[in-house]
Design an enzyme around this catalytic site. Structure first.
Site, short mmCIF file in Angstrom:
data_model
loop_
_atom_site.label_atom_id
_atom_site.label_comp_id
_atom_site.label_asym_id
_atom_site.label_seq_id
_atom_site.Cartn_x
_atom_site.Cartn_y
_atom_site.Cartn_z
CE LYS A 34 -0.85 -1.41 6.27
NZ LYS A 34 -0.92 -0.08 5.67
CG ASP A 61 0.16 -0.47 2.34
OD1 ASP A 61 -0.02 -0.69 1.14
OD2 ASP A 61 -0.78 -0.23 3.14
CE LYS A 63 -3.34 0.24 0.00
NZ LYS A 63 -2.77 0.74 1.26
CG ASP A 66 2.88 6.77 -12.25
OD1 ASP A 66 2.68 6.96 -13.47
OD2 ASP A 66 3.14 7.67 -11.45
CB THR A 121 -10.67 -4.06 2.96
OG1 THR A 121 -9.64 -3.22 3.46
CG2 THR A 121 -10.09 -5.41 2.60
NE ARG A 212 -8.77 2.40 11.35
CZ ARG A 212 -9.67 2.68 10.42
NH1 ARG A 212 -10.41 3.77 10.52
NH2 ARG A 212 -9.82 1.89 9.38
O1 C5P Z 1 -6.92 0.45 10.97
P1 C5P Z 1 -7.16 -0.69 10.02
O2 C5P Z 1 -7.06 -2.06 10.69
O3 C5P Z 1 -8.42 -0.53 9.21
O4 C5P Z 1 -5.93 -0.61 9.01
C1 C5P Z 1 -5.86 -1.39 7.85
C2 C5P Z 1 -4.62 -1.03 7.10
O5 C5P Z 1 -4.54 -1.82 5.91
C3 C5P Z 1 -4.53 0.43 6.67
O6 C5P Z 1 -3.18 0.82 6.80
C4 C5P Z 1 -4.94 0.42 5.22
O7 C5P Z 1 -4.28 1.41 4.47
C5 C5P Z 1 -4.47 -0.97 4.77
N1 C5P Z 1 -5.19 -1.56 3.64
C6 C5P Z 1 -6.56 -1.78 3.66
N2 C5P Z 1 -7.18 -2.36 2.59
C7 C5P Z 1 -6.47 -2.71 1.51
C8 C5P Z 1 -5.09 -2.48 1.47
C9 C5P Z 1 -4.48 -1.90 2.58
O8 C5P Z 1 -7.21 -1.50 4.66
N3 C5P Z 1 -7.07 -3.33 0.49
#
Ligand code: C5P
Length: 235
Positions: A34, A61, A63, A66, A121, A212
Site C-alpha cells: 500500500k 491509498d 482516500k 472532494d 480505524t 507498523r
Molecule cells: O501502521 P498501521 O498498521 O496502523 O497502518 C495502517 C495503515 O492503514 C495506515 O497506512 C493507515 O493510513 C491505513 N488506514 C487505517 N484505517 C483506515 C484506512 C486506512 O489505518 N480506516
C-alpha cells in the site's frame, strides 16, 4: 476471492521504501503493498511505477474526498498509473463515489478495485459522537456507508475487522472488507479498533492492511510471513 496481506509502506521517501522492499527481493512472493499519502506526496507518481516494476501489486491509498467533478477527473489521472486498488471516503456521498468509479474506468471498461473508507480505524464511537456529531452506533454507520458504496458500484470498503461481518451481512459475501487496525497484540498507539491477523481471518476480512507491525519489526520478512500464515494459512 483469495485473501491477502497488504503491507502499508508508510515511509517518508523513495530511499526508505526501497531499503524496505530490498528485504523482500529474494522472496518468491512479492508482497501486495500500500502506497499512502506520505510516500505519494513525497515522491510523486513515479514511486508507483518504480514499485510496480519491482513486481509488487499496489493499493494506492489516497482516500479521495472532494466534489464529484474533481474526484472523477483525479481518478482518471490515477487510472493511468496501473495500480491494482485505490480508494475514496464514503463520506463524500454516493454521487462522489459514482464519479470516482466513472473516472477510474478506462475506455475498455476495466478498472482497478475501488473501495471506500467507512470510518477510520483510529476513530472510536466517542470521537464520532463528540467531534463529528454522528450519534449512531459505529457498526451502523459503517454498514450504512458500505451499503452506499455498494450502491455506487464499488467493490468493497475499508473498515475495522470488528465490522467485517456486519459489512458482509449488509452488502453480501463478495463485497470486500479490507481491514487495517491489525496488531499481533494489544498495543499502545493511535489505532483504536484492532485485531490479530488470525482473528481478522475468523471475522471475515478479505484483505488485511498491516503497517507498523511489519515495517517496524526487528525482522520485517518474518513478521510478514507470520501475518500471511496467520491470515491466509500459508507461508
Ligand atoms: O501502521 P498501521 O498498521 O496502523 O497502518 C495502517 C495503515 O492503514 C495506515 O497506512 C493507515 O493510513 C491505513 N488506514 C487505517 N484505517 C483506515 C484506512 C486506512 O489505518 N480506516
Amino acid at each position: 476471492m483469495a485473501k491477502d496481506v497488504i503491507v502499508a509502506c508508510d515511509f517518508a521517501g523513495q530511499s526508505a521504501v526501497e531499503e524496505f522492499l530490498d528485504l523482500f527481493e529474494r522472496q518468491e512472493t512479492k508482497p501486495f503493498v500500500k502506497i499512502g499519502m506520505e510516500l505519494f506526496y513525497a515522491s510523486g507518481p513515479q514511486i508507483v511505477r518504480q514499485i510496480k516494476d519491482r513486481g509488487h501489486r499496489i493499493f494506492l491509498d489516497l482516500k479521495l474526498h472532494d466534489i464529484p467533478n474533481t474526484v472523477r477527473r483525479t481518478m482518471a489521472v490515477l487510472s493511468e498509473l496501473g495500480v491494482d486498488m485505490c480508494n475514496v471516503h464514503a463520506a463524500g456521498t454516493i454521487e462522489m463515489m459514482n464519479a470516482a468509479r466513472e473516472g477510474l474506468t478506462c475506455a475498455e471498461g476495466t478498472r482497478p478495485i475501488l473501495i471506500a473508507v467507512t470510518q477510520l480505524t483510529s476513530t472510536d464511537e466517542v470521537r464520532m459522537r463528540d467531534e463529528l456529531l454522528i450519534n449512531e452506533p459505529l457498526e451502523r454507520v459503517v454498514a450504512a456507508y458500505a451499503a452506499n458504496a455498494r450502491e455506487s458500484g464499488l467493490d468493497g470498503v475499508v473498515c475495522s475487522p470488528l465490522e467485517a461481518a456486519g459489512v458482509h451481512e449488509a452488502c453480501g459475501a463478495e463485497f470486500l472488507a479490507v481491514t487495517p487496525g491489525i496488531r499481533f497484540a494489544e498495543g499502545d498507539d493511535d489505532q483504536r479498533r484492532v485485531m490479530t491477523p488470525r482473528a481478522a481471518r475468523e471475522a471475515g476480512s478479505d484483505y488485511i492492511v498491516v503497517g507498523r507491525p511489519i515495517t517496524q519489526a526487528k525482522d520485517p520478512v518474518a513478521a510478514y510471513k507470520e501475518c500471511l500464515s496467520d491470515f491466509c494459512g500459508e507461508n
